[in-house]
Scaffold this active site. Structure first.
Site, PDB file in Angstrom:
ATOM      1  N   THR A 807       0.816  -1.224   0.000  1.00 37.94           N
ATOM      2  CA  THR A 807       0.000   0.000   0.000  1.00 37.94           C
ATOM      3  C   THR A 807       0.844   1.265   0.000  1.00 37.94           C
ATOM      4  OG1 THR A 807      -0.191  -0.099   2.416  1.00 37.94           O
ATOM      5  CG2 THR A 807      -1.926  -1.150   1.129  1.00 37.94           C
ATOM      6  N   CYS A 808       2.032   1.197   0.577  1.00 33.92           N
ATOM      7  CA  CYS A 808       2.878   2.395   0.620  1.00 33.92           C
ATOM      8  C   CYS A 808       3.256   2.848  -0.778  1.00 33.92           C
ATOM      9  CB  CYS A 808       4.152   2.124   1.415  1.00 33.92           C
ATOM     10  SG  CYS A 808       3.840   1.777   3.151  1.00 33.92           S
ATOM     11  N   PHE A 809       3.419   1.858  -1.686  1.00 36.38           N
ATOM     12  CA  PHE A 809       3.886   2.172  -3.041  1.00 36.38           C
ATOM     13  C   PHE A 809       2.780   2.016  -4.074  1.00 36.38           C
ATOM     14  CE2 PHE A 809       7.372   0.248  -0.571  1.00 36.38           C
ATOM     15  CZ  PHE A 809       8.191   1.366  -0.455  1.00 36.38           C
TER      16      PHE A 809
END
Length: 842
Positions: A807-809
């Site tokens: 989710t961060c990327f």
């Protein structure tokens, strides 16, 4: 500025008077004596009734004259100084260089015995003598210490500050005395003469010495004295005449003078001392305003080529801004400023003020016209770039136009009708102005002037200005506030972490991790914001009430006191909402209008309660629309009370003194409705709102900044920032902002994927997006408003594996499923609420 014996001479060429207060030109010392008769006879006046007749050659030095005087009078050379035409003659000069004429009169003044600071004369004479030696030695001889001149000037200043009680009256008098000696010693002219030397070494040494000296005297005291101003002003005038307005040293001196003028004007304005005279007056400031305005005008008109944009020097714009602020303060203070000034003038003003006030009005009109032409060119360029889909390369340059517009807006407030002219011009160029603000405005600037005509702005502008007010999330991990939260105790543990955190660490940003999960980073933080806001605004927790007609909208619950910690939780809620805005996370929650208006410090009216209490709204509307005769017959049976149920008991609140006996009639029905609304939506929740505000302001660092934040926004703007887009998720937009790694967009798996997503329900799309990015509510711009593009990665895992995400990327990962049915089944599993919203990926 007052005129006295210490007043700075003007830069005129008049030299008819021998008085120290007369004007003097820039000294111009030739390198050799003039041709012709070299024999001179002149008079040296020692006392008012006694003179010496001295005979000498024009090639003789001033030192030799001092030696002759010493042999006759016994007065040592060190105690002497010779004054000719208001200027002290330096020992290393020749009589020809001093332009001493036959039968001239010179004054001998006792140096050591005439001042309380003989050491100052000794130091400054050493400086001036050194300057003449350097000037005459061209090219310069080898110097063991190239910083000697600067060192001597530094010693001159430091010697004046040796008093241990630096803020005492005696110390200030000593510094003033030293600076007066500097000012009357011709050191200013000598330094400028050295700076204008054709010898590069001399020029560099003079520049370094002048800058160092000006900086040291400027920083010596908190409050400037007249002598400091005179010295800097003299440097400005001399350099203006000799070096020109583009010279770097002149620009340095001008900037220093502007800073002094601004600081002094602000200081005097804040003290509100009517009779106190400014050391730097309008007649001193205005020549620089006019000079800078002319330079900006030339730059704005520098080209009409369609591909060329005139460049404004950032330093020129800064100087213009500095002098304008100082001049504006002085005009307002001097004129008394009971209102805007009419041009042509309708009231009598001192001549210097009247002339400068009229010219400044002309500067405003002229620069505004030129800037509008530039805005037209920018508008054309932006439209062309958007069609070509090419990025702007002029943004840094365009920033200076915004700064000049800010100053013109400031000037417009001085004159009757000019503010209207300014904003009418901006309305004609609304689109390009909004574009410049969004693309070029900077966090460090005061951008409030743009809100003077708020209807001119759009959502992007208002959001941009509001985000400038919020703290900026730090990039350094060590600065962030770390949290380790148990999902099973989300609200309680989040409360403990936030309420007891150091405020500076909260303002730096958050680092989030759930217990027993490996996931960390921005994606997990976005998920935490969404979940904790869902918990805070859950009606079961009794903190907030959802609006009947729009369950996304909330305002504080008047009955929240059922929880003893409710006020602390309101403070916590304020912090969380401010942090969500700061981290640009759409949490799917919006604040009702009655709540927003109180945060913004505005009054609540009947129309504002439409969503919060539609039943009360309709009832009040009916009362206002009823026939007055019917109401006066007490058909309503109402008095000035409000009845409500609180903790199972019926409670009656009087809306005015003895309200239970005040009958509502046609004359007081409006007051009754206003009082009822005030009680229901202000008084009854005042404590809750106050604690929410306190928490929000803690992140902003102060209540004043909090008010500025809400002043930037409309209620609908805050909705967009907290909730995000009201539109359904567009699969076409989603697909257009997705890239692939391992797959290509023509692969069957990619075609299947978008076909499956296109057939999903609205809620399934939200869950998939949340699984992929930890974002359930898109920004108002849609996918283009996200921090980066989305990615689909091909994995080498077995085809029976479920998709995973980073989710961060913004990465979604899955293997190359062999059939569309296999892919559809795997996506169906992850788009179930309990799976997609609690996955713990990273």
């Amino acid at each position: 500025m007052r005129k006295d014996q210490n007043a700075l001479p003007s830069s005129s060429n008049s030299s008819s008077s021998n008085s120290p207060s007369s004007t003097r030109p820039l000294p111009s010392w030739p390198r050799s004596s003039p041709a012709g008769d070299t024999h001179l006879q002149f008079f040296v006046r020692i006392l008012s009734y006694h003179s010496l007749v001295v005979q000498a050659d024009s090639s003789d030095t001033v030192r030799s004259i001092h030696e002759k005087i010493e042999s006759i009078t016994g007065i040592s050379i060190f105690e002497q100084r010779l004054i000719y035409r208001g200027r002290q003659l330096q020992l290393e000069q020749t009589l020809a260089e001093c332009k001493v004429q036959n039968d001239a009169s010179l004054n001998l003044v006792g140096r050591m015995r005439s001042t309380g600071y003989p050491e100052a004369w000794h130091l400054i004479n050493d400086v001036v003598s050194m300057i003449f030696r350097m000037y005459k030695t061209n090219p310069p001889s080898n110097r063991q210490n190239p910083k000697t001149l600067r060192t001597k000037l530094t010693n001159f200043v430091s010697d004046s500050l040796k008093d241990p009680l630096r803020d005492s009256v005696k110390s200030r008098e000593k510094l003033s005395g030293y600076l007066q000696i500097f000012n009357s010693s011709s050191a200013t002219g000598a330094l400028v003469m050295l700076y204008m030397s054709s010898c590069k070494t001399n020029k560099e040494e003079a520049e370094e010495a002048i800058k160092s000296f000006i900086t040291s005297i400027k920083n010596s005291w908190k409050h400037f004295c007249l002598d400091t101003v005179l010295i800097v002003l003299e440097f400005c005038r001399l350099l203006n005449k000799t070096a020109g307005i583009d010279d770097p040293l002149y620009c340095f001196c001008r900037r220093t003078l502007g800073e002094m003028a601004k600081e002094e004007s602000i200081g005097i304005a804040n003290k509100d001392i009517e009779k106190k005279k400014c050391l730097i007056g309008i007649h001193d400031i205005f020549p620089f305003v006019n000079e800078l305005a002319s330079k900006l005008s030339r730059d704005l008109m520098s080209s009409t080529e369609p591909t060329f944009f005139p460049r404004l020097s950032p330093k020129d714009v800064t100087d213009f801004s500095t002098f304008i602020e100082a001049m504006k303060i002085q005009i307002e203070r001097r004129v008394g400023f009971g209102g805007p000034i009419r041009v042509p003038l309708t009231e009598e003003l001192p001549l210097d003020y009247a002339d400068n006030v009229i010219i400044l009005h002309g500067i405003f009109t002229h620069l505004l016209s030129k800037l509008e032409n530039v805005l037209v060119k920018i508008e054309e360029h932006v439209e062309w770039g958007q069609k070509k889909k090419e990025p702007d390369t002029h943004l840094l340059q365009w920033y200076e136009y915004l700064r000049v517009l800010k100053e013109l807006n400031s000037i417009s407030k001085l004159y009757y009708g000019c503010e209207k002219v300014f904003w009418e011009t901006m309305k004609r160029r609304k689109d390009v102005l909004c574009y410049l603000v969004v693309m070029c405005a900077k966090r460090k600037d005061d951008n409030n002037w743009i809100l003077d005509c708020k209807e001119l702005t759009n959502f992007e502008v208002r959001r941009c200005l509001a985000m400038f007010i919020l703290p900026e999330v730090k990039d350094e991990y060590n600065d962030l506030h770390e949290m380790l939260i148990d999902r099973a105790h989300l609200l309680e543990e989040s409360y403990e972490y936030i309420v007891h955190a150091d405020l500076d660490s909260l303002r730096a940003g958050l680092f989030m991790e759930f217990k027993n999960e490996e996931a960390t980073g921005p994606g997990v933080l976005r998920e935490w914001f969404f979940l904790v806001c869902q918990a805070i605004f859950n009606p079961q927790n009794a903190l907030f009430v959802a609006c009947p007609n729009d369950r996304r909208r909330f305002y504080p619950n008047p009955a929240s006191k059922v929880d003893p910690l409710h006020l602390k939780y309101f403070s916590f809620s304020g912090k969380v909402i401010a942090l969500a805005l700061m981290h640009k996370v759409q949490v799917g929650i919006v604040l009702d209008r009655v709540f927003f208006l109180q945060l913004a410090g505005q009054t609540i009216t009947l129309e504002d309660i439409k969503d919060a209490d539609p039943y009360l709204y309709n009832s009040c509307k009916q009362i206002l629309e009823m026939d007055p005769t019917t109401i006066d017959q007490d058909a309503l049976g109402l008095t000035f009370i409000d009845e409500k149920e609180e903790l199972g008991a019926r409670k009656v609140i009087e809306l005015c003194p003895d309200g239970k006996n005040v009958i509502v009639n046609s004359k007081n029905r409006r007051r009754y409705i206003d009082s009822l609304i005030q009680h229901r939506f202000v008084t009854s929740i005042s404590e809750q709102v106050a604690h929410f505000t306190e928490g929000f302001a803690d992140i902003m660092s102060s209540n004043e900044i909090k008010r500025s934040f809400f002043r930037c926004l409309n209620h609908e703007d805050l909705d967009c920032m907290l909730h995000g887009s009201e539109n359904g998720i567009s699969v076409e937009d989603w697909r257009a902002h997705t890239d692939y790694h391992g797959f290509v967009k023509t692969d069957l798996q990619i075609s299947w994927f978008w076909e499956i997503v296109g057939n999903m329900t609205k809620e399934q799309k939200k869950i998939l997006l949340f699984f992929w990015t930890s974002i359930k509510y898109l920004p108002v711009e849609g996918f283009s408003g996200l921090a980066s593009r989305l990615y689909i990665y091909k994995t080498s895992e077995p085809i029976d594996r479920l998709p995973s995400s980073h989710t961060c990327f913004y990465r979604l990962c899955f293997p190359a499923y062999t059939t569309i049915n296999d892919m559809q089944e795997r996506l169906r599993i992850i788009t179930q609420e309990h799976v997609g919203c609690s996955f713990g990926t990273w």
